[in-house]
Motif scaffolding. Structure first.
Motif, PDB file in Angstrom:
ATOM      1  N   SER A 246      18.515  12.326   7.268  1.00  0.00           N
ATOM      2  CA  SER A 246      17.058  12.322   7.425  1.00  0.00           C
ATOM      3  C   SER A 246      16.562  11.364   8.490  1.00  0.00           C
ATOM      4  O   SER A 246      15.353  11.186   8.647  1.00  0.00           O
ATOM      5  N   ALA A 247      17.474  10.750   9.240  1.00  0.00           N
ATOM      6  CA  ALA A 247      17.068  10.012  10.429  1.00  0.00           C
ATOM      7  C   ALA A 247      16.992  10.935  11.647  1.00  0.00           C
ATOM      8  O   ALA A 247      16.463  10.555  12.688  1.00  0.00           O
ATOM      9  N   HIS A 248      17.524  12.153  11.515  1.00  0.00           N
ATOM     10  CA  HIS A 248      17.524  13.111  12.627  1.00  0.00           C
ATOM     11  C   HIS A 248      16.130  13.739  12.758  1.00  0.00           C
ATOM     12  O   HIS A 248      15.543  14.165  11.760  1.00  0.00           O
ATOM     13  N   PRO A 249      15.592  13.815  13.965  1.00  0.00           N
ATOM     14  CA  PRO A 249      14.234  14.367  14.122  1.00  0.00           C
ATOM     15  C   PRO A 249      14.110  15.837  13.741  1.00  0.00           C
ATOM     16  O   PRO A 249      13.002  16.303  13.485  1.00  0.00           O
ATOM     17  N   TYR A 250      15.217  16.584  13.717  1.00  0.00           N
ATOM     18  CA  TYR A 250      15.135  17.977  13.280  1.00  0.00           C
ATOM     19  C   TYR A 250      15.158  18.103  11.754  1.00  0.00           C
ATOM     20  O   TYR A 250      14.876  19.166  11.221  1.00  0.00           O
ATOM     21  N   GLU A 251      15.522  17.033  11.052  1.00  0.00           N
ATOM     22  CA  GLU A 251      15.471  17.035   9.590  1.00  0.00           C
ATOM     23  C   GLU A 251      14.232  16.330   9.060  1.00  0.00           C
ATOM     24  O   GLU A 251      13.724  16.685   7.999  1.00  0.00           O
ATOM     25  N   ASN A 252      13.775  15.327   9.788  1.00  0.00           N
ATOM     26  CA  ASN A 252      12.681  14.498   9.296  1.00  0.00           C
ATOM     27  C   ASN A 252      11.880  13.998  10.496  1.00  0.00           C
ATOM     28  O   ASN A 252      12.023  12.858  10.922  1.00  0.00           O
ATOM     29  N   PRO A 253      11.008  14.841  11.050  1.00  0.00           N
ATOM     30  CA  PRO A 253      10.407  14.524  12.348  1.00  0.00           C
ATOM     31  C   PRO A 253       9.244  13.545  12.337  1.00  0.00           C
ATOM     32  O   PRO A 253       9.009  12.871  13.334  1.00  0.00           O
ATOM     33  N   THR A 254       8.467  13.455  11.257  1.00  0.00           N
ATOM     34  CA  THR A 254       7.228  12.677  11.297  1.00  0.00           C
ATOM     35  C   THR A 254       7.134  11.734  10.104  1.00  0.00           C
ATOM     36  O   THR A 254       7.872  11.850   9.118  1.00  0.00           O
ATOM     37  N   ALA A 255       6.194  10.811  10.186  1.00  0.00           N
ATOM     38  CA  ALA A 255       5.946   9.893   9.068  1.00  0.00           C
ATOM     39  C   ALA A 255       5.472  10.664   7.837  1.00  0.00           C
ATOM     40  O   ALA A 255       5.800  10.301   6.694  1.00  0.00           O
ATOM     41  N   LEU A 256       4.720  11.760   8.046  1.00  0.00           N
ATOM     42  CA  LEU A 256       4.246  12.560   6.909  1.00  0.00           C
ATOM     43  C   LEU A 256       5.401  13.309   6.252  1.00  0.00           C
ATOM     44  O   LEU A 256       5.501  13.366   5.020  1.00  0.00           O
ATOM     45  N   SER A 257       6.290  13.880   7.054  1.00  0.00           N
ATOM     46  CA  SER A 257       7.447  14.556   6.467  1.00  0.00           C
ATOM     47  C   SER A 257       8.321  13.561   5.715  1.00  0.00           C
ATOM     48  O   SER A 257       8.888  13.879   4.667  1.00  0.00           O
ATOM     49  N   ASN A 258       8.411  12.336   6.220  1.00  0.00           N
ATOM     50  CA  ASN A 258       9.183  11.289   5.544  1.00  0.00           C
ATOM     51  C   ASN A 258       8.584  10.975   4.174  1.00  0.00           C
ATOM     52  O   ASN A 258       9.301  10.833   3.175  1.00  0.00           O
ATOM     53  N   PHE A 259       7.254  10.877   4.110  1.00  0.00           N
ATOM     54  CA  PHE A 259       6.575  10.565   2.844  1.00  0.00           C
ATOM     55  C   PHE A 259       6.754  11.701   1.846  1.00  0.00           C
ATOM     56  O   PHE A 259       7.032  11.471   0.652  1.00  0.00           O
TER      57      PHE A 259
ATOM     58  N   LEU B 157       0.824  -1.210   0.000  1.00  0.00           N
ATOM     59  CA  LEU B 157       0.000   0.000   0.000  1.00  0.00           C
ATOM     60  C   LEU B 157       0.859   1.261   0.000  1.00  0.00           C
ATOM     61  O   LEU B 157       0.552   2.238  -0.691  1.00  0.00           O
ATOM     62  N   LEU B 158       1.937   1.253   0.775  1.00  0.00           N
ATOM     63  CA  LEU B 158       2.827   2.408   0.827  1.00  0.00           C
ATOM     64  C   LEU B 158       3.470   2.655  -0.533  1.00  0.00           C
ATOM     65  O   LEU B 158       3.519   3.800  -1.016  1.00  0.00           O
ATOM     66  N   LEU B 159       3.941   1.594  -1.177  1.00  0.00           N
ATOM     67  CA  LEU B 159       4.561   1.729  -2.495  1.00  0.00           C
ATOM     68  C   LEU B 159       3.552   2.203  -3.527  1.00  0.00           C
ATOM     69  O   LEU B 159       3.845   3.091  -4.343  1.00  0.00           O
ATOM     70  N   ALA B 160       2.338   1.646  -3.492  1.00  0.00           N
ATOM     71  CA  ALA B 160       1.308   2.043  -4.453  1.00  0.00           C
ATOM     72  C   ALA B 160       0.899   3.494  -4.258  1.00  0.00           C
ATOM     73  O   ALA B 160       0.777   4.256  -5.230  1.00  0.00           O
ATOM     74  N   ALA B 161       0.689   3.910  -3.001  1.00  0.00           N
ATOM     75  CA  ALA B 161       0.305   5.300  -2.735  1.00  0.00           C
ATOM     76  C   ALA B 161       1.398   6.255  -3.186  1.00  0.00           C
ATOM     77  O   ALA B 161       1.118   7.323  -3.753  1.00  0.00           O
ATOM     78  N   PHE B 162       2.645   5.868  -2.959  1.00  0.00           N
ATOM     79  CA  PHE B 162       3.763   6.711  -3.383  1.00  0.00           C
ATOM     80  C   PHE B 162       3.769   6.909  -4.899  1.00  0.00           C
ATOM     81  O   PHE B 162       3.881   8.038  -5.390  1.00  0.00           O
ATOM     82  N   LEU B 163       3.620   5.826  -5.658  1.00  0.00           N
ATOM     83  CA  LEU B 163       3.685   5.923  -7.118  1.00  0.00           C
ATOM     84  C   LEU B 163       2.497   6.696  -7.692  1.00  0.00           C
ATOM     85  O   LEU B 163       2.655   7.501  -8.617  1.00  0.00           O
TER      86      LEU B 163
END
Length: 605
Positions: free
Chosen positions: A269-282, A7-13
């Motif tokens: 991007s593993a640092h919380p000040y660069e990439n804090p949430t699952a949404l920011s990661n997406f 689902l994650l891969l499909a939503a991304f594409l």
């Protein structure tokens, strides 16, 4: 693979294709230099630089302008690092960067690689981060896009000596694409918790005191050593922790959109000040692929046949999905070594859920593995997990995505022109098979074109394999390997693959911030970038001068499923013939060493 991963891969594409379609229209418009695009905005920049924006360039003039521009950029970034202790916006009073590290970093950011052998928050001042590194994030991405524009125009040209104007291409891509998108993404990231400030680092009290061993320094500030030459350690207790600050969101946005990858912090991007949430990661994952995917649509529009762009995009997508599934599947397996350490049912069940070593809990296995596949496919190099901790096949798949030439979406511009080079090779091979003069988009592919194509394809494998051989055969190269055996070889192979393909990610088990590796990797990065761009521009100049032939019943179609299969086969065959022996010595051997004992043990039971 789990349903969540699918689902994650499909939503991304799906979201990627929806967003890249309108962006492709904008890119196609600004690539047409005959059409004024807000010329009132551009004109002051041309006047300031003394550039005639209306004049076209031959491929050699275009290449010379590109090389001089990027060489000047490398010199500026190098000098900024060497004198940062004398410049403002250095609240932590960082000293000058060492010559070899400064050289490596300057080449890295200009070449759109962003390999980092240093920890950003303890090495670079705010001024160097903004004026040096972030500026080059924009300009290196614009350079790659400019080369893609030049090649696209060559296919569309009816017969012309000009492939466009480099200064116009760089200006338009920066003004109308990179800056607006970066502003939007930066504001979004700030809303998610990414910091953006110029404050000094903050010293805060910790809830618990931390005790650790540290080398004891003498009055001269150097570590004291015992009779055996080992540092004398002392126990240190700290009640406080230093929290790094800085202009992070502005660098993070262009780091992703420009497929640069260099992080403000060492943890990237593993640092919380660069990439804090699952949404920011997406959103960061979408940002990495956005412009490379949009350029495929722009290609179809400019050449007058959208099916051509879709065929290229389909090729990239199919290869990406196949190798991404390998990474996802691999990382959802239990590490057999850790699984055998389980002493109770609860611990064994946790380990059987997948390989969480080196991954952030807030992202999990699926989002971390997908991020790894995206960043290695796209010549980005940003990481939200430790690739060195991936299981062997997962690490091999990310390595192969780079070794294919960073053409599976690839970097901004470089992915498209790299795949089009493979398309020329594919139609040449097909022409030999059926006994016809090969054509692509109405342009005859002749001896000179194939020689340039061969150079563009072979440069990177030469740099990777020769560089790896030099590293593992010399004392200076072996000194940086922290893991023995197959995994140590994989670390070196990954580093050279990353550098020569302008990716920038690392297995990170390799101690690469040494004069040897800083110089070796800088050479690989520079020639991995510009020794490919020059042949590509030469091909563009040759194709632009040729008349565009009409389609006949004997013309091989280059927009259907058959051509997609041919193009995939060409990319994979070249990659397999070049790198399979090296991969067999590294991740394949490591996989067998890791899983064969577990399989034997299970059989015995």
């Amino acid at each position: 693979m789990t349903g969540q991963a699918f689902l994650l891969l499909a939503a991304f594409l799906v979201l990627l294709f929806v967003l890249s379609w309108p962006l492709g229209r904008l890119l196609a418009r600004i690539s047409d230099q005959a059409r004024p695009v807000w010329s009132a905005v551009e004109r002051p920049f041309y006047r300031l630089a003394g550039v005639d924006g209306a004049s076209g360039m031959t491929w050699s003039t275009y290449a010379l302008a590109l090389l001089l521009f990027n060489s000047a950029g490398a010199l500026v970034v190098y000098l900024l690092q060497r004198v940062q202790h004398l410049l403002p916006l250095n609240p932590q009073a960082f000293p000058a960067v060492s010559p070899d590290s400064a050289f490596n970093t300057a080449v890295s950011f200009v070449a759109n690689t962003n390999w980092q052998g240093y920890a950003g928050e303890s090495t670079m001042s705010y001024l160097v981060q903004m004026l040096g590194l972030t500026v080059q994030n924009f300009l290196s991405a614009a350079t790659g896009c400019a080369v893609a524009f030049a090649l696209i125009r060559a296919f569309a040209a009816r017969s012309s000596k000009s492939i466009g104007n480099f200064w116009v291409d760089v200006t338009r891509v920066t003004l109308y694409v990179l800056l607006p998108l970066s502003l939007i993404v930066a504001v979004f990231l700030i809303s998610q918790g990414v910091i953006q400030n110029l404050k000094p680092y903050q010293e805060v009290n910790t809830i618990e005191r931390v005790t650790y061993d540290s080398p004891k320094n003498g009055v001269d500030g150097q570590p004291i050593k015992d009779a055996k030459g080992q540092p004398v350690m002392e126990s240190v207790t700290r009640p406080t922790q230093t929290i790094a600050m800085g202009p992070v969101a502005s660098q993070e946005a262009i780091k992703m959109l420009g497929t640069n990858g260099g992080g403000f912090f060492n943890a990237n991007s593993a640092h919380p000040y660069e990439n804090p949430t699952a949404l920011s990661n997406f959103i960061q994952m979408l940002s990495i692929f956005l412009i490379p995917a949009a350029l495929c649509f722009a290609f179809g529009r400019v050449v007058g046949d959208m099916r051509q762009g879709i065929a290229v995009l389909a090729t990239m997508t199919l290869i990406f999905v196949a190798l991404t599934c390998v990474v996802l599947w691999s990382e959802q397996q239990a590490n057999p070594v850790l699984a055998t350490l389980g002493t109770d049912a609860a611990q064994s069940a946790t380990q059987s859920g997948g390989n969480m070593e080196g991954k952030e809990v807030r992202f999990g296995i699926s989002a971390s593995a997908l991020f790894a596949a995206i960043t290695t496919a796209a010549s980005c190099g940003a990481v939200n997990a430790m690739h060195d901790s991936f299981l062997p096949l997962g690490g091999a798949a990310t390595m192969l995505l780079m070794q294919l030439g960073e053409v599976v979406f690839g970097g901004v511009g470089s992915g498209l022109y790299g795949m089009l080079v493979f398309a020329l090779l594919a139609v040449f091979v097909a022409g030999l098979m059926i006994g016809r003069t090969p054509e692509y988009l109405g342009k005859k592919i002749e001896s000179y074109d194939i020689k340039m194509v061969s150079l563009a394809i072979l440069v990177t494998p030469f740099l990777v394999l020769v560089g790896t051989a030099v590293a593992v055969m010399t004392d200076a190269g072996q000194a940086g390997i922290s893991n023995p055996g197959a995994h140590g070889f994989s670390e070196v192979l990954y580093a050279l693959s990353s550098a020569a393909n302008n990716n920038g990610s690392a297995f990170a088990g390799l101690s690469a911030n040494t004069p040897f590796y800083n110089i070796l990797l800088a050479i690989a990065m520079w020639f991995g970038r510009f020794a490919i761009i020059i042949p590509v521009l030469a091909v563009a100049g040759s194709l632009a001068a040729k008349k565009r032939l009409e389609v006949t019943p004997g013309t091989m179609p280059t927009h259907g499923p058959l051509f997609v299969v041919l193009l995939i086969a060409t990319v994979l065959t070249v990659g397999a013939l070049t790198y399979i022996p090296a991969l067999a010595l590294g991740p394949v051997v490591e996989h067998l060493q890791l899983f064969a004992p577990a399989a034997s043990s299970a059989g015995a039971k």
